[in-house]
Every structure is written in C-alpha cells, then in structure tokens.
Scaffold this active site. Structure first.
Site, short mmCIF file in Angstrom:
data_model
loop_
_atom_site.label_atom_id
_atom_site.label_comp_id
_atom_site.label_asym_id
_atom_site.label_seq_id
_atom_site.Cartn_x
_atom_site.Cartn_y
_atom_site.Cartn_z
N LYS A 72 0.86 -1.19 0.00
CA LYS A 72 0.00 0.00 0.00
C LYS A 72 0.89 1.23 0.00
O LYS A 72 1.93 1.25 0.68
CB LYS A 72 -0.89 -0.04 1.25
CG LYS A 72 -1.92 1.06 1.37
CD LYS A 72 -2.81 0.82 2.60
CE LYS A 72 -3.88 1.89 2.77
NZ LYS A 72 -4.76 1.61 3.93
N SER A 148 -9.69 1.65 3.02
CA SER A 148 -8.82 2.46 2.18
C SER A 148 -7.78 1.66 1.42
O SER A 148 -7.20 2.17 0.47
CB SER A 148 -8.11 3.52 3.04
OG SER A 148 -7.24 2.89 3.96
N SER A 172 -9.81 -0.88 7.12
CA SER A 172 -9.25 -0.69 5.79
C SER A 172 -8.54 -1.88 5.16
O SER A 172 -8.17 -1.82 4.00
CB SER A 172 -8.29 0.50 5.79
OG SER A 172 -9.03 1.67 5.70
#
Ligand code: GLN
Length: 478
Positions: A72, A148, A172
């Site tokens: 990420k 997210s 997330s």
C-alpha cells in the site's frame, strides 16, 4: 494458467522444486498488469525492472524467496515514492528509509516492486478519496473495491499481484478484502510494527496482509510480526507461529454471534451468506454462543471523534516545510503553511483535520474527546467479557456488498456508517480478519463477494486464522 493466478504457498513449492524461476512469476505479473490494470487502476506504480533484477538474485532458501508482494502506498520503501494517495506527497517525496515491515519482507526474500492505490492518507472506505486515480472492483468495474486499502485488495483479486500489505485503522484491510473476495487480516494492536507506515490515527493503525488464501495470510503475518525497538507500541513479546494449529478445525471451539451485528441495516442477502457460513462451522463441530456487545451502536461516533483527533495531530507535519508539496510565492511563513495545506490536501482529509481540531479544542475536549475515550474503554471491556466465554466472534464485515462508484458523493456519512462492523476491533485493539464467504447477485448479472469476519482476543491471530481456514476447507469441499 498464468503464474500470476497462483498463491504464495503454491509458488514457493514450485520454486523450491526448481519447476519455475522467480523471473517467470514477475513476467507473468507484468503481463497481467499490462492486460488488466489499465481498467482496474490498482497500482500507482510498478517497477518491473527492479522486480526482474531482484528475481534473478532471489534467495529461494528464505520463506518468501522469489515471491513478489505489493505494498500500500503509505508504507515506506526506500527510494520509492510514497504518495499516500495525496497530491501533497505526489511530487518531491521519496522514502528515505524502509518501514520495518518492508525490511522484514526483504529479509524473508520477497520482491517488492508495486505500490497500490488508497484513499488519501488512508481516510475512507472506497478508495475514491485517492487524489491520484480511481480503482475499480475487479468483480464489477462500475463498483468500488472498498478502502482504504482498495488497491491492495483489487490487485490480489485481479491476479495482478500474488499478495499485498495494507493498513487497517477502522477496517481498511478487512472491508476491501470483503468487497474484493480476498483474505484480509488486521493483526492485534502491538503485533506488527508501524515504523515507516505514514501515521493516520496512531492508537488504531495496524499493518496486515491481503492474500488469496488463509495460509498465505498466516505466512505473511509470521514474517512481519514481532518486536521492534523503533515502534514503542510494538509488543516486546515473541510471536507464536500460526501454522501449527492452522488446520486443526473448529470442533470444540466456542464461537460468539453478536446480536448487534445482525440487526437493522444489514443487507438480507449478505446476512444470508454470513449465516450460511456460520451454520457450516457449526456443522464442523463449533459451538455457537449468542453474545451481546451493547456499545456497538456508539462505535461509529466514537471512532469518528478519536480517529480525526489523532489525524489532525499526525498530519500537522505536512506544512510545506519538510515533506512534498510547497505553495509557490507565499507572502510569509504562515501564508506558506496555509497555502501549502489548502492546495495539498483533498476534501476528506481537510474534513477530518477540521473535525479533529474541533473535538480537541478547549471547551469541546471534554464533551467529545474525553467522552469518546470513555466509550472506547466500554467497548474494550465488552469484548473482554465476551472473550471470557468464547474463543472467537463471527460477524459480517460490511452491511452491504460493494456500492457503485460515485454513489456516496457529497454524503460522507453514508460510508462512515457502513464502518459499523469493523471499527470496534480497532477501538478495542483486538485482531480480526475477513475471509470470502460467497457472493450475492449484483444488479447486472455480476456476482459481488461477501466476507465473513472472524474477531479474536488480543494476540489470538492463530485462533482466528484457524477458524477462517476451517471455513475455507468447508467451502473447498462443497
Ligand atoms: N473507513 C475508515 C475511515 O475512513 C477506516 C479507514 C482505515 O482503516 N484506514 O477512517
């Protein structure tokens, strides 16, 4: 079939047997990215040249030798961009060092080359808050991948990655895993170092894996977990391995079903999938116990006070001085701060900073922040007392399958409310995961994945992985 469709454990077996070479995995991923990522938009960057070089020198003796893992884009990888999905860091910021998880993956022989899209600074549940690009759900391109860590989930689901890491502050990792039909694990607070993770809400943030199988999640957890003197919140305790008990099944385990997670607002089709999985686990010998977590209805309000409060403090470092974007020709230093922040942050991040500053301001601090901390303690205690009588808790991850892209525009509350089943685990510091439990029909013939959430006591990752693996086995048999 392309090697890109395989998982860590199958690829490792073949690499060690000398059947395939690491470079072939990278080439297969390169081809898959070329073919699919234009549409999906899961990657912000993928340095395949670097990956090929690393593949050629990969040490196959190591636990992740020759396996590419995507990160990420809020996890630092020395020398690479780390945009956090923000205009603020898009230009002029390169990671000066490796995050601890990055170092551990490298030490384990993993190939790190891909950076995945996210809601700006990990604030959101759809990845639509990324200032840089849209990420689409591989199961239905008109829908969100969740967030997210939407990029990290989408690339694993699309077979453009073998596995990835994400971060989970309020869901997330688990929620995008649920929406994309992959496994996502949020470790207990203190299990995995956050050194080198760009901080959102420090009392809630954890890094964890998104994978194709439960076994792969266990493998990645074992690599990234453990003490780290660089993160004082990281527990100084050795990590018990998860693999030995992974295939032990659920016979004799007590699994709690929290009443409050099956009430109003839960999509009936999602409920049916989750209940079918729960029944199947009962069929495998688990004892189901109805439990109550009465403060669940206060969790969203509590989280949306504490998380923005911490974010407003953490994000004060982005002021145009040290990191990334700086306004051109400011009048004076105050004007530089003001203009840099006004131009660098997107609307959701500004909303959180304003909200967080408000709840911390004198006169409102006790009414909001102190009270939220008290409710947080209640939530922690309710989990503690539930875990006195059950080994793990089963629940949905999200009240509904992935929604359409754009459907919550101008209505951030809609997404905040949908965090109801994931945020309590972060407030309590316990571990949780999402494992695929089937699909529900979309409106256009598509099949939308649904996740089963397994929550466990603090540091009981081995238990929740075992429960998830038991469900996976049941599905494989069906
Ligand atoms: N959806 C939650 C939020 O917007 C959680 C985000 C996260 O876990 N990073 O804050």
């Amino acid at each position: 079939m392309s090697l890109a469709t395989e998982n860590i454990s199958s690829l490792r077996t073949r690499l060690v047997a000398g059947e395939i070479r690491a470079r072939e995995i990278v080439d297969a991923l390169g081809a898959a990215i070329e073919e699919k990522d234009g549409e999906i938009g899961g990657y912000l960057a993928a340095d395949l040249e670097r990956a090929r070089q690393d593949a050629d020198t990969a040490d196959l003796e190591k636990p992740l030798g020759g396996i590419p893992i995507a990160l990420k884009d809020n996890i630092n990888l020395a020398g690479a961009q780390c945009t956090c999905g923000s205009r603020f860091l898009e230009e002029g910021y390169l990671s000066p060092y490796d995050a601890t998880v990055t170092t551990r993956l490298k030490q384990a022989g993993a190939i790190l080359f891909g950076r995945t899209n996210l809601d700006e600074f990990a604030m959101g549940s759809s990845t639509e808050n990324s200032a840089l690009q849209v990420t689409r759900n591989p199961h239905d391109l008109t829908r969100i991948p969740g967030g997210s860590s939407g990029g990290s989930a989408a690339v694993v689901a699309a077979d453009t990655a073998i596995a990835s890491l994400g971060s989970d502050t309020g869901g997330s990792i688990r929620q995008p895993a649920s929406h994309c039909g992959v496994v996502g694990l949020k470790p207990s607070y203190g299990r995995v170092s956050r050194y080198g993770l760009v901080a959102f809400a420090s009392s809630l943030d954890q890094i964890g894996p998104l994978t194709k199988t439960v076994e792969d999640a266990a493998t990645l957890l074992e690599v990234i977990a453990g003490p780290d003197p660089r993160d004082s919140t990281c527990l100084d305790e050795p990590v018990a391995p998860c693999h030995p008990s992974l295939h032990d099944g659920v016979a004799g385990l007590k699994l709690g079903i929290p009443r409050e997670y099956f009430g109003e607002g839960l999509d009936p089709a999602v409920r049916e999938r989750v209940e079918a999985a729960i029944k199947a686990l009962e069929g495998e010998g688990a004892e189901l116990v109805e439990i109550s977590l009465p403060s669940t209805d206060a969790a969203v309000a509590t989280y949306y006070i504490i998380a923005p409060a911490e974010a407003s403090s953490n994000l004060s470092r982005f002021d145009g001085v040290r990191y990334g974007h700086r306004a051109e020709n400011p009048g004076d230093i105050l004007d530089m701060y003001r203009q840099s922040r006004a131009g660098g942050f997107g609307p959701e991040v500004k909303r959180r900073i304003i909200l967080g500053t408000y709840v911390l301001s004198s006169g409102y601090y006790d009414a909001y922040y102190t009270r939220a901390q008290k409710v947080r303690t209640l939530i922690q205690r309710e989990f503690q007392s539930a875990f006195a009588s059950v080994d793990a808790i089963l629940a949905p991850v999200s009240p509904a399958p992935a929604r359409k892209i754009g459907a919550a525009e101008n209505d951030p509350l809609q997404d905040y409310l949908a965090d109801i089943y994931t945020i309590s685990a972060n407030l309590a510091g316990i571990c949780g995961l999402s494992v695929p439990c089937g699909t529900v029909p979309g409106d256009d013939g598509s099949a939308l994945p649904v996740g089963l959430q397994v929550l466990g006591p603090h540091l009981a990752e081995a238990t929740i992985l075992r429960v998830a693996r038991a469900w996976e086995i049941t599905r494989e048999r069906a």
